[in-house]
Every structure is written in structure tokens, then in C-alpha cells.
Design a protein around this motif. Sequence first.
Motif, PDB file in Angstrom:
ATOM      1  N   SER A 171      17.393  57.434  53.144  1.00  0.00           N
ATOM      2  CA  SER A 171      15.966  57.443  52.813  1.00  0.00           C
ATOM      3  C   SER A 171      15.480  58.846  52.456  1.00  0.00           C
ATOM      4  O   SER A 171      14.419  59.000  51.848  1.00  0.00           O
ATOM      5  CB  SER A 171      15.150  56.892  53.982  1.00  0.00           C
ATOM      6  N   TYR A 172      16.257  59.864  52.776  1.00  0.00           N
ATOM      7  CA  TYR A 172      15.920  61.252  52.447  1.00  0.00           C
ATOM      8  C   TYR A 172      15.820  61.455  50.940  1.00  0.00           C
ATOM      9  O   TYR A 172      15.044  62.286  50.473  1.00  0.00           O
ATOM     10  CB  TYR A 172      16.985  62.168  53.053  1.00  0.00           C
ATOM     11  N   ILE A 173      16.608  60.703  50.153  1.00  0.00           N
ATOM     12  CA  ILE A 173      16.558  60.832  48.694  1.00  0.00           C
ATOM     13  C   ILE A 173      15.758  59.703  48.050  1.00  0.00           C
ATOM     14  O   ILE A 173      15.811  59.505  46.850  1.00  0.00           O
ATOM     15  CB  ILE A 173      17.969  60.911  48.083  1.00  0.00           C
ATOM     16  N   GLY A 174      15.035  58.932  48.857  1.00  0.00           N
ATOM     17  CA  GLY A 174      14.130  57.927  48.320  1.00  0.00           C
ATOM     18  C   GLY A 174      14.692  56.527  48.242  1.00  0.00           C
ATOM     19  O   GLY A 174      14.017  55.628  47.736  1.00  0.00           O
ATOM     20  N   LEU A 175      15.909  56.308  48.715  1.00  0.00           N
ATOM     21  CA  LEU A 175      16.461  54.957  48.710  1.00  0.00           C
ATOM     22  C   LEU A 175      15.977  54.216  49.945  1.00  0.00           C
ATOM     23  O   LEU A 175      15.894  54.775  51.030  1.00  0.00           O
ATOM     24  CB  LEU A 175      17.993  55.000  48.691  1.00  0.00           C
ATOM     25  N   LYS A 176      15.653  52.951  49.762  1.00  0.00           N
ATOM     26  CA  LYS A 176      15.192  52.149  50.885  1.00  0.00           C
ATOM     27  C   LYS A 176      15.875  50.799  50.838  1.00  0.00           C
ATOM     28  O   LYS A 176      16.534  50.446  49.852  1.00  0.00           O
ATOM     29  CB  LYS A 176      13.674  51.982  50.836  1.00  0.00           C
ATOM     30  N   GLU A 177      15.717  50.051  51.898  1.00  0.00           N
ATOM     31  CA  GLU A 177      16.312  48.727  51.966  1.00  0.00           C
ATOM     32  C   GLU A 177      15.629  47.810  50.942  1.00  0.00           C
ATOM     33  O   GLU A 177      14.399  47.773  50.862  1.00  0.00           O
ATOM     34  CB  GLU A 177      16.125  48.168  53.378  1.00  0.00           C
ATOM     35  N   PRO A 178      16.421  47.079  50.134  1.00  0.00           N
ATOM     36  CA  PRO A 178      15.796  46.231  49.114  1.00  0.00           C
ATOM     37  C   PRO A 178      15.028  45.063  49.740  1.00  0.00           C
ATOM     38  O   PRO A 178      15.415  44.534  50.775  1.00  0.00           O
ATOM     39  CB  PRO A 178      16.974  45.721  48.281  1.00  0.00           C
ATOM     40  N   ALA A 179      13.953  44.708  49.080  1.00  0.00           N
ATOM     41  CA  ALA A 179      13.136  43.570  49.509  1.00  0.00           C
ATOM     42  C   ALA A 179      13.239  42.469  48.460  1.00  0.00           C
ATOM     43  O   ALA A 179      13.705  42.690  47.331  1.00  0.00           O
ATOM     44  CB  ALA A 179      11.684  44.006  49.678  1.00  0.00           C
ATOM     45  N   LEU A 180      12.814  41.290  48.810  1.00  0.00           N
ATOM     46  CA  LEU A 180      12.876  40.156  47.891  1.00  0.00           C
ATOM     47  C   LEU A 180      11.998  40.373  46.660  1.00  0.00           C
ATOM     48  O   LEU A 180      12.332  39.923  45.562  1.00  0.00           O
ATOM     49  CB  LEU A 180      12.450  38.872  48.625  1.00  0.00           C
ATOM     50  N   SER A 181      10.915  41.110  46.812  1.00  0.00           N
ATOM     51  CA  SER A 181      10.027  41.367  45.675  1.00  0.00           C
ATOM     52  C   SER A 181      10.633  42.340  44.667  1.00  0.00           C
ATOM     53  O   SER A 181      10.124  42.483  43.563  1.00  0.00           O
ATOM     54  CB  SER A 181       8.691  41.909  46.171  1.00  0.00           C
ATOM     55  N   ASP A 182      11.719  43.007  45.039  1.00  0.00           N
ATOM     56  CA  ASP A 182      12.356  43.945  44.119  1.00  0.00           C
ATOM     57  C   ASP A 182      13.098  43.229  42.985  1.00  0.00           C
ATOM     58  O   ASP A 182      13.301  43.816  41.922  1.00  0.00           O
ATOM     59  CB  ASP A 182      13.342  44.849  44.868  1.00  0.00           C
ATOM     60  N   ILE A 183      13.510  41.989  43.195  1.00  0.00           N
ATOM     61  CA  ILE A 183      14.266  41.256  42.173  1.00  0.00           C
ATOM     62  C   ILE A 183      13.422  40.999  40.929  1.00  0.00           C
ATOM     63  O   ILE A 183      13.827  41.373  39.823  1.00  0.00           O
ATOM     64  CB  ILE A 183      14.857  39.959  42.754  1.00  0.00           C
ATOM     65  N   PRO A 184      12.228  40.381  41.039  1.00  0.00           N
ATOM     66  CA  PRO A 184      11.430  40.201  39.815  1.00  0.00           C
ATOM     67  C   PRO A 184      10.980  41.528  39.201  1.00  0.00           C
ATOM     68  O   PRO A 184      10.916  41.650  37.976  1.00  0.00           O
ATOM     69  CB  PRO A 184      10.220  39.371  40.257  1.00  0.00           C
ATOM     70  N   ASN A 185      10.703  42.511  40.038  1.00  0.00           N
ATOM     71  CA  ASN A 185      10.313  43.825  39.505  1.00  0.00           C
ATOM     72  C   ASN A 185      11.453  44.425  38.683  1.00  0.00           C
ATOM     73  O   ASN A 185      11.237  44.981  37.611  1.00  0.00           O
ATOM     74  CB  ASN A 185       9.934  44.770  40.634  1.00  0.00           C
ATOM     75  N   GLY A 186      12.677  44.321  39.185  1.00  0.00           N
ATOM     76  CA  GLY A 186      13.828  44.848  38.464  1.00  0.00           C
ATOM     77  C   GLY A 186      14.089  44.104  37.171  1.00  0.00           C
ATOM     78  O   GLY A 186      14.425  44.709  36.146  1.00  0.00           O
ATOM     79  N   LEU A 187      13.946  42.787  37.200  1.00  0.00           N
ATOM     80  CA  LEU A 187      14.137  41.995  35.978  1.00  0.00           C
ATOM     81  C   LEU A 187      13.094  42.343  34.926  1.00  0.00           C
ATOM     82  O   LEU A 187      13.412  42.490  33.746  1.00  0.00           O
ATOM     83  CB  LEU A 187      14.105  40.497  36.306  1.00  0.00           C
ATOM     84  N   LEU A 188      11.849  42.482  35.343  1.00  0.00           N
ATOM     85  CA  LEU A 188      10.781  42.845  34.412  1.00  0.00           C
ATOM     86  C   LEU A 188      11.020  44.238  33.833  1.00  0.00           C
ATOM     87  O   LEU A 188      10.861  44.448  32.623  1.00  0.00           O
ATOM     88  CB  LEU A 188       9.426  42.791  35.111  1.00  0.00           C
ATOM     89  N   LEU A 189      11.432  45.165  34.669  1.00  0.00           N
ATOM     90  CA  LEU A 189      11.735  46.508  34.191  1.00  0.00           C
ATOM     91  C   LEU A 189      12.901  46.495  33.209  1.00  0.00           C
ATOM     92  O   LEU A 189      12.876  47.183  32.190  1.00  0.00           O
ATOM     93  CB  LEU A 189      12.049  47.432  35.372  1.00  0.00           C
ATOM     94  N   GLY A 190      13.922  45.679  33.483  1.00  0.00           N
ATOM     95  CA  GLY A 190      15.057  45.573  32.570  1.00  0.00           C
ATOM     96  C   GLY A 190      14.653  45.014  31.214  1.00  0.00           C
ATOM     97  O   GLY A 190      15.104  45.503  30.175  1.00  0.00           O
ATOM     98  N   VAL A 191      13.790  43.998  31.198  1.00  0.00           N
ATOM     99  CA  VAL A 191      13.317  43.420  29.937  1.00  0.00           C
ATOM    100  C   VAL A 191      12.500  44.457  29.162  1.00  0.00           C
ATOM    101  O   VAL A 191      12.666  44.600  27.944  1.00  0.00           O
ATOM    102  CB  VAL A 191      12.485  42.143  30.206  1.00  0.00           C
ATOM    103  N   CYS A 192      11.658  45.193  29.869  1.00  0.00           N
ATOM    104  CA  CYS A 192      10.856  46.232  29.204  1.00  0.00           C
ATOM    105  C   CYS A 192      11.744  47.332  28.625  1.00  0.00           C
ATOM    106  O   CYS A 192      11.525  47.778  27.494  1.00  0.00           O
ATOM    107  CB  CYS A 192       9.854  46.836  30.178  1.00  0.00           C
ATOM    108  N   MET A 193      12.754  47.742  29.374  1.00  0.00           N
ATOM    109  CA  MET A 193      13.662  48.782  28.874  1.00  0.00           C
ATOM    110  C   MET A 193      14.428  48.291  27.647  1.00  0.00           C
ATOM    111  O   MET A 193      14.621  49.035  26.685  1.00  0.00           O
ATOM    112  CB  MET A 193      14.636  49.210  29.975  1.00  0.00           C
ATOM    113  N   PHE A 194      14.869  47.043  27.677  1.00  0.00           N
ATOM    114  CA  PHE A 194      15.581  46.481  26.532  1.00  0.00           C
ATOM    115  C   PHE A 194      14.676  46.449  25.303  1.00  0.00           C
ATOM    116  O   PHE A 194      15.099  46.807  24.204  1.00  0.00           O
ATOM    117  CB  PHE A 194      16.088  45.078  26.858  1.00  0.00           C
TER     118      PHE A 194
END
Length: 102
Positions: free
Chosen positions: A68-91
Motif C-alpha cells: 500500500s506504500y506505492i498505492g496498491l490496494k486490495e481489489p474490490a468488486l467495483s473495480d471490474i466495471p471501472n477497469g472494463l470502462l477504462l479499457g474501452v476508453c483507452m482502446f
Amino acid sequence: MNVLSSKKLRILIEISACFCLMTIVGAVFNKIADILNADGLWVGILTYLSSAAVIVMYVVKVEKKPISYIGLKEPALSDIPNGLLLGVCMFAVQQIPLLLMR
């Protein structure tokens, strides 16, 4: 030599060592890709993943800090749609210049 200058020297050595290590790892991956006739995409992916692993291992083993010192945290269920949306936007953003070049 005072404490501040010795700390700066240590940081400079650590950054130089990390840069040299990543240069060597990139060259090794490139050589393996040449032998296996792989494309540059896989070399890039392996290089990025190995650099992330080196950073995490450095923080955990050398600095003796939690991840957590470098900003990594335990993933949550809400991270999945956020990651998919970010991936579509990046594409989409990557494809805009290709569409404009036609």
C-alpha cells in the motif's frame, strides 16, 4: 559524509541499478523474441510486467514497506466495471488517430 548526502548517493545507486537491470531484462526478452520469432508486442508486455514486479519486490524486500506504500490496494468488486470502462476508453482513444489518417 553526512546523512543527507549518503542517502542521496544510495538513491542514485538504486536508480542506476534498477535502470541497468531493466535494460538487461529488455535485451534478454528481445533476444528471446528473436529466437522464437515473436513480435514486439510480447516483448513490450513482458518488459512492463517485469518492471512492475521489480518495483513491487523492491518496495517489499528492500524498503520493507507494505504494498500500500506505492498505492496498491486490495481489489474490490467495483473495480471490474471501472477497469472494463477504462479499457474501452483507452482502446477508443488509440483508434482515433488511425481513423483520422484514412
